[in-house]
Design a protein around this motif. Sequence first.
Motif, PDB file in Angstrom:
ATOM      1  N   TRP A   1      -1.899  14.785  -0.369  1.00 33.77           N
ATOM      2  CA  TRP A   1      -1.419  16.104  -0.760  1.00 33.77           C
ATOM      3  C   TRP A   1      -0.031  16.358  -0.189  1.00 33.77           C
ATOM      4  CZ3 TRP A   1      -3.559  18.974  -4.409  1.00 33.77           C
ATOM      5  CH2 TRP A   1      -4.912  18.803  -4.710  1.00 33.77           C
ATOM      6  N   LEU A   2       0.880  16.817  -1.051  1.00 35.37           N
ATOM      7  CA  LEU A   2       2.264  17.080  -0.663  1.00 35.37           C
ATOM      8  C   LEU A   2       2.628  18.524  -0.999  1.00 35.37           C
ATOM      9  CD1 LEU A   2       3.980  13.881  -2.167  1.00 35.37           C
ATOM     10  CD2 LEU A   2       3.090  14.170   0.151  1.00 35.37           C
ATOM     11  N   TYR A   3       3.608  19.051  -0.257  1.00 29.46           N
ATOM     12  CA  TYR A   3       4.123  20.393  -0.550  1.00 29.46           C
ATOM     13  C   TYR A   3       5.644  20.347  -0.555  1.00 29.46           C
ATOM     14  CZ  TYR A   3       5.241  25.334  -0.214  1.00 29.46           C
ATOM     15  OH  TYR A   3       5.758  26.579  -0.445  1.00 29.46           O
ATOM     16  N   GLY A   4       6.263  20.878  -1.627  1.00 37.25           N
ATOM     17  CA  GLY A   4       7.710  20.873  -1.768  1.00 37.25           C
ATOM     18  C   GLY A   4       8.350  22.082  -1.092  1.00 37.25           C
ATOM     19  N   ARG A   5       9.306  21.841  -0.203  1.00 36.54           N
ATOM     20  CA  ARG A   5       9.926  22.919   0.568  1.00 36.54           C
ATOM     21  C   ARG A   5      10.671  23.898  -0.328  1.00 36.54           C
ATOM     22  NH1 ARG A   5      14.940  21.333   4.160  1.00 36.54           N
ATOM     23  NH2 ARG A   5      15.790  21.334   2.036  1.00 36.54           N
ATOM     24  N   ASP A   6      11.425  23.391  -1.304  1.00 35.62           N
ATOM     25  CA  ASP A   6      12.240  24.264  -2.161  1.00 35.62           C
ATOM     26  C   ASP A   6      11.524  24.651  -3.452  1.00 35.62           C
ATOM     27  OD1 ASP A   6      14.354  24.130  -0.304  1.00 35.62           O
ATOM     28  OD2 ASP A   6      15.064  22.249  -1.185  1.00 35.62           O
ATOM     29  N   SER A   7      10.763  23.731  -4.028  1.00 39.78           N
ATOM     30  CA  SER A   7      10.069  24.022  -5.284  1.00 39.78           C
ATOM     31  C   SER A   7       8.798  24.833  -5.070  1.00 39.78           C
ATOM     32  CB  SER A   7       9.716  22.721  -6.005  1.00 39.78           C
ATOM     33  OG  SER A   7       8.807  21.947  -5.218  1.00 39.78           O
ATOM     34  N   HIS A   8       8.292  24.858  -3.823  1.00 39.63           N
ATOM     35  CA  HIS A   8       7.035  25.548  -3.491  1.00 39.63           C
ATOM     36  C   HIS A   8       5.877  25.045  -4.354  1.00 39.63           C
ATOM     37  CE1 HIS A   8       9.433  28.194  -1.016  1.00 39.63           C
ATOM     38  NE2 HIS A   8      10.168  28.534  -2.072  1.00 39.63           N
ATOM     39  N   ARG A   9       5.909  23.754  -4.656  1.00 43.01           N
ATOM     40  CA  ARG A   9       4.865  23.133  -5.465  1.00 43.01           C
ATOM     41  C   ARG A   9       3.960  22.283  -4.583  1.00 43.01           C
ATOM     42  NH1 ARG A   9       7.450  21.042 -11.131  1.00 43.01           N
ATOM     43  NH2 ARG A   9       5.316  20.312 -11.303  1.00 43.01           N
ATOM     44  N   THR A  10       2.671  22.327  -4.891  1.00 41.29           N
ATOM     45  CA  THR A  10       1.710  21.432  -4.262  1.00 41.29           C
ATOM     46  C   THR A  10       1.415  20.303  -5.240  1.00 41.29           C
ATOM     47  OG1 THR A  10       0.712  23.273  -3.046  1.00 41.29           O
ATOM     48  CG2 THR A  10      -0.551  21.239  -3.187  1.00 41.29           C
ATOM     49  N   ALA A  11       1.418  19.075  -4.759  1.00 40.67           N
ATOM     50  CA  ALA A  11       1.242  17.916  -5.644  1.00 40.67           C
ATOM     51  C   ALA A  11       0.231  16.955  -5.034  1.00 40.67           C
ATOM     52  CB  ALA A  11       2.569  17.203  -5.879  1.00 40.67           C
ATOM     53  N   LEU A  12      -0.466  16.238  -5.905  1.00 40.45           N
ATOM     54  CA  LEU A  12      -1.464  15.264  -5.488  1.00 40.45           C
ATOM     55  C   LEU A  12      -1.058  13.880  -5.957  1.00 40.45           C
ATOM     56  CD1 LEU A  12      -4.309  14.446  -4.439  1.00 40.45           C
ATOM     57  CD2 LEU A  12      -5.182  14.988  -6.728  1.00 40.45           C
ATOM     58  N   LEU A  13      -0.980  12.936  -5.023  1.00 44.93           N
ATOM     59  CA  LEU A  13      -0.783  11.525  -5.346  1.00 44.93           C
ATOM     60  C   LEU A  13      -2.137  10.848  -5.277  1.00 44.93           C
ATOM     61  CD1 LEU A  13       2.395  10.687  -3.209  1.00 44.93           C
ATOM     62  CD2 LEU A  13       2.288  11.598  -5.536  1.00 44.93           C
ATOM     63  N   LEU A  14      -2.516  10.171  -6.351  1.00 41.02           N
ATOM     64  CA  LEU A  14      -3.819   9.525  -6.437  1.00 41.02           C
ATOM     65  C   LEU A  14      -3.622   8.031  -6.644  1.00 41.02           C
ATOM     66  CD1 LEU A  14      -6.895  10.013  -6.555  1.00 41.02           C
ATOM     67  CD2 LEU A  14      -6.653  10.311  -9.028  1.00 41.02           C
ATOM     68  N   SER A  15      -4.243   7.223  -5.778  1.00 40.65           N
ATOM     69  CA  SER A  15      -4.137   5.762  -5.902  1.00 40.65           C
ATOM     70  C   SER A  15      -5.495   5.158  -5.573  1.00 40.65           C
ATOM     71  CB  SER A  15      -3.055   5.205  -4.966  1.00 40.65           C
ATOM     72  OG  SER A  15      -3.330   5.550  -3.613  1.00 40.65           O
ATOM     73  N   PHE A  16      -5.645   3.862  -5.904  1.00 44.46           N
ATOM     74  CA  PHE A  16      -6.941   3.210  -5.756  1.00 44.46           C
ATOM     75  C   PHE A  16      -6.762   1.847  -5.088  1.00 44.46           C
ATOM     76  CE2 PHE A  16      -7.147   6.049  -9.360  1.00 44.46           C
ATOM     77  CZ  PHE A  16      -8.306   6.773  -9.102  1.00 44.46           C
ATOM     78  N   GLY A  17      -7.795   1.465  -4.355  1.00 47.74           N
ATOM     79  CA  GLY A  17      -7.811   0.163  -3.706  1.00 47.74           C
ATOM     80  C   GLY A  17      -8.927  -0.696  -4.270  1.00 47.74           C
ATOM     81  N   ALA A  18      -8.618  -1.956  -4.503  1.00 51.79           N
ATOM     82  CA  ALA A  18      -9.625  -2.887  -4.996  1.00 51.79           C
ATOM     83  C   ALA A  18     -10.681  -3.110  -3.914  1.00 51.79           C
ATOM     84  CB  ALA A  18      -8.959  -4.209  -5.377  1.00 51.79           C
ATOM     85  N   PRO A  19     -11.852  -3.644  -4.273  1.00 53.92           N
ATOM     86  CA  PRO A  19     -12.898  -3.879  -3.272  1.00 53.92           C
ATOM     87  C   PRO A  19     -12.389  -4.678  -2.086  1.00 53.92           C
ATOM     88  CG  PRO A  19     -13.770  -4.225  -5.475  1.00 53.92           C
ATOM     89  CD  PRO A  19     -12.287  -4.006  -5.635  1.00 53.92           C
ATOM     90  N   GLY A  20     -12.654  -4.149  -0.900  1.00 55.08           N
ATOM     91  CA  GLY A  20     -12.238  -4.827   0.321  1.00 55.08           C
ATOM     92  C   GLY A  20     -10.814  -4.573   0.737  1.00 55.08           C
ATOM     93  N   ARG A  21     -10.066  -3.779  -0.040  1.00 58.91           N
ATOM     94  CA  ARG A  21      -8.663  -3.509   0.303  1.00 58.91           C
ATOM     95  C   ARG A  21      -8.388  -2.015   0.198  1.00 58.91           C
ATOM     96  NH1 ARG A  21      -4.432  -6.863  -2.978  1.00 58.91           N
ATOM     97  NH2 ARG A  21      -5.527  -5.823  -4.699  1.00 58.91           N
ATOM     98  N   PRO A  22      -7.633  -1.454   1.166  1.00 60.47           N
ATOM     99  CA  PRO A  22      -7.268  -0.044   1.048  1.00 60.47           C
ATOM    100  C   PRO A  22      -6.174   0.124  -0.005  1.00 60.47           C
ATOM    101  CG  PRO A  22      -6.214  -1.003   2.975  1.00 60.47           C
ATOM    102  CD  PRO A  22      -7.125  -2.061   2.408  1.00 60.47           C
ATOM    103  N   PRO A  23      -6.015   1.315  -0.563  1.00 57.59           N
ATOM    104  CA  PRO A  23      -4.920   1.547  -1.509  1.00 57.59           C
ATOM    105  C   PRO A  23      -3.571   1.260  -0.854  1.00 57.59           C
ATOM    106  CG  PRO A  23      -6.502   3.344  -1.578  1.00 57.59           C
ATOM    107  CD  PRO A  23      -6.884   2.488  -0.412  1.00 57.59           C
ATOM    108  N   ALA A  24      -2.635   0.771  -1.661  1.00 53.56           N
ATOM    109  CA  ALA A  24      -1.328   0.379  -1.123  1.00 53.56           C
ATOM    110  C   ALA A  24      -0.505   1.596  -0.731  1.00 53.56           C
ATOM    111  CB  ALA A  24      -0.572  -0.457  -2.156  1.00 53.56           C
ATOM    112  N   GLN A  25      -0.665   2.709  -1.443  1.00 50.81           N
ATOM    113  CA  GLN A  25       0.163   3.883  -1.174  1.00 50.81           C
ATOM    114  C   GLN A  25      -0.349   4.609   0.066  1.00 50.81           C
ATOM    115  OE1 GLN A  25       0.335   7.347  -4.050  1.00 50.81           O
ATOM    116  NE2 GLN A  25       2.358   6.480  -4.373  1.00 50.81           N
TER     117      GLN A  25
END
Length: 465
Positions: free
Chosen positions: A288-312
Amino acid sequence: MQLSHGGETSPAAAPVARWSVEQVLALAPDAASRTAGGRLGTAGPWSGTGGDGAGAVWGLCEGSGSTPYRTVVDLTGPAYHCSCPSRKFPCKHALGLLLLRAADEAAFRRSDPADWAAWIEGRRRRADGSPGSGAAREPTSTDAARKRAERRAARVTAGVRELEQRLSDLLRGGLATTERAGYGLWEETAARMVDAQAPGLAARVRELGAITGSGPGGPVRLLEECGLLHLLDTAWLGRERLPEPLAATVRTRVGLPASAEGPPVRDHWSVLAQYDTPDGRIVARRIWLYGRDSHRTALLLSFGAPGRPPAQALPVGTAIDAELTPYPGGGQLRAELGEQFGAVPPAGPPPGIAAAEAPAVYGNALRDDPWLDAWPVVLRDVIPVPAGDGWQLADARSASAVPISPAALSRPGLWKLVALSGGGPVTVFGEIGHRGFDPYAAWDPGDPEEGEAAPAAARSVVPLV
């Protein structure tokens, strides 16, 4: 035996949106295929992976024999082709290949199809009605893409009508009958939605199966979820009359792939929270991110293959100067991280609201997306206090309070929040939904012995998940 199955393809045109892990798993014909496909969703068994950037991906998967299985998937159908003897569509190798792509798109080097993957070219020639080259097919790509979209919409519509009939039969017979039918009833219905190319509907149907037999309150929750599913069916059937943002939300909820679009938003984005949610052997990461000037909340969604955490990964409490491109849809907060220009100093907590305002904020978000489970908010000046068998966040300035969701009660983050508060008010970020508030992060109010809280910009954030 070589097998192929799926919808029509189109000539190579615009890049096809990257599928999520949920969308891939929803294609599985049964639970065993999901499990087997999950084991093949890592880079280990694969070699020769590639893609053409227009919907075709391929790879060689090690098997029990000396010759690897040749697997090709055309995402524009979707359609599948594998040299394995399985009679399931898609087979576990196709599912594994798509799971690998969902978790690590960089593993698929863009190139022309390998010689053994020439099946994809034959499909495209048949769809185009021409044996010519790609250049000869180019003028018809727009019409073919439109026809492909119309065919898929027709399949989804047929699936929606079938689902509506099944829901009507269920309610006519009574919810108690689902106990006797067991999970097989829902799994078979979900498989029908996969056949209709509506993986989002399939996932929601499987959630109904998880509610059945879940104990006290199960029938009420089942009725609520059936109502939401009926609402989604109705919205799809009447999507032409909906405002475009809501129509885009309906398409996403049904399971049609979407990609980030529109002008990117550059801002100083504060990292509010990062947490992983296991989904079988797949791991979904939400940032979860929040923009200082835009006042927007944003969600980054990523996935990890079995046995590995997501890269992001972005450390909680840091801030970055970066561009985010939003995904379409009413009330959609998901975005794609674009170019990063460097780190910037943290800016402290975002502007917060009183606890009494949180339910109304969630209610307003439901107008844009009626299928939202929760909505992100920052609560200011709240104190965690016991309430019966659970906890709540009480407003330090009024008699209002919001309950903490049952899911958060078993996490150690709740006790971190209580210790951080020490009986005094804190600022908390989390999600408010129909089950209560789920806290993800809180800001250290400063040393109370100093007589007052630290300045906002100097206050550190404490992860609670």
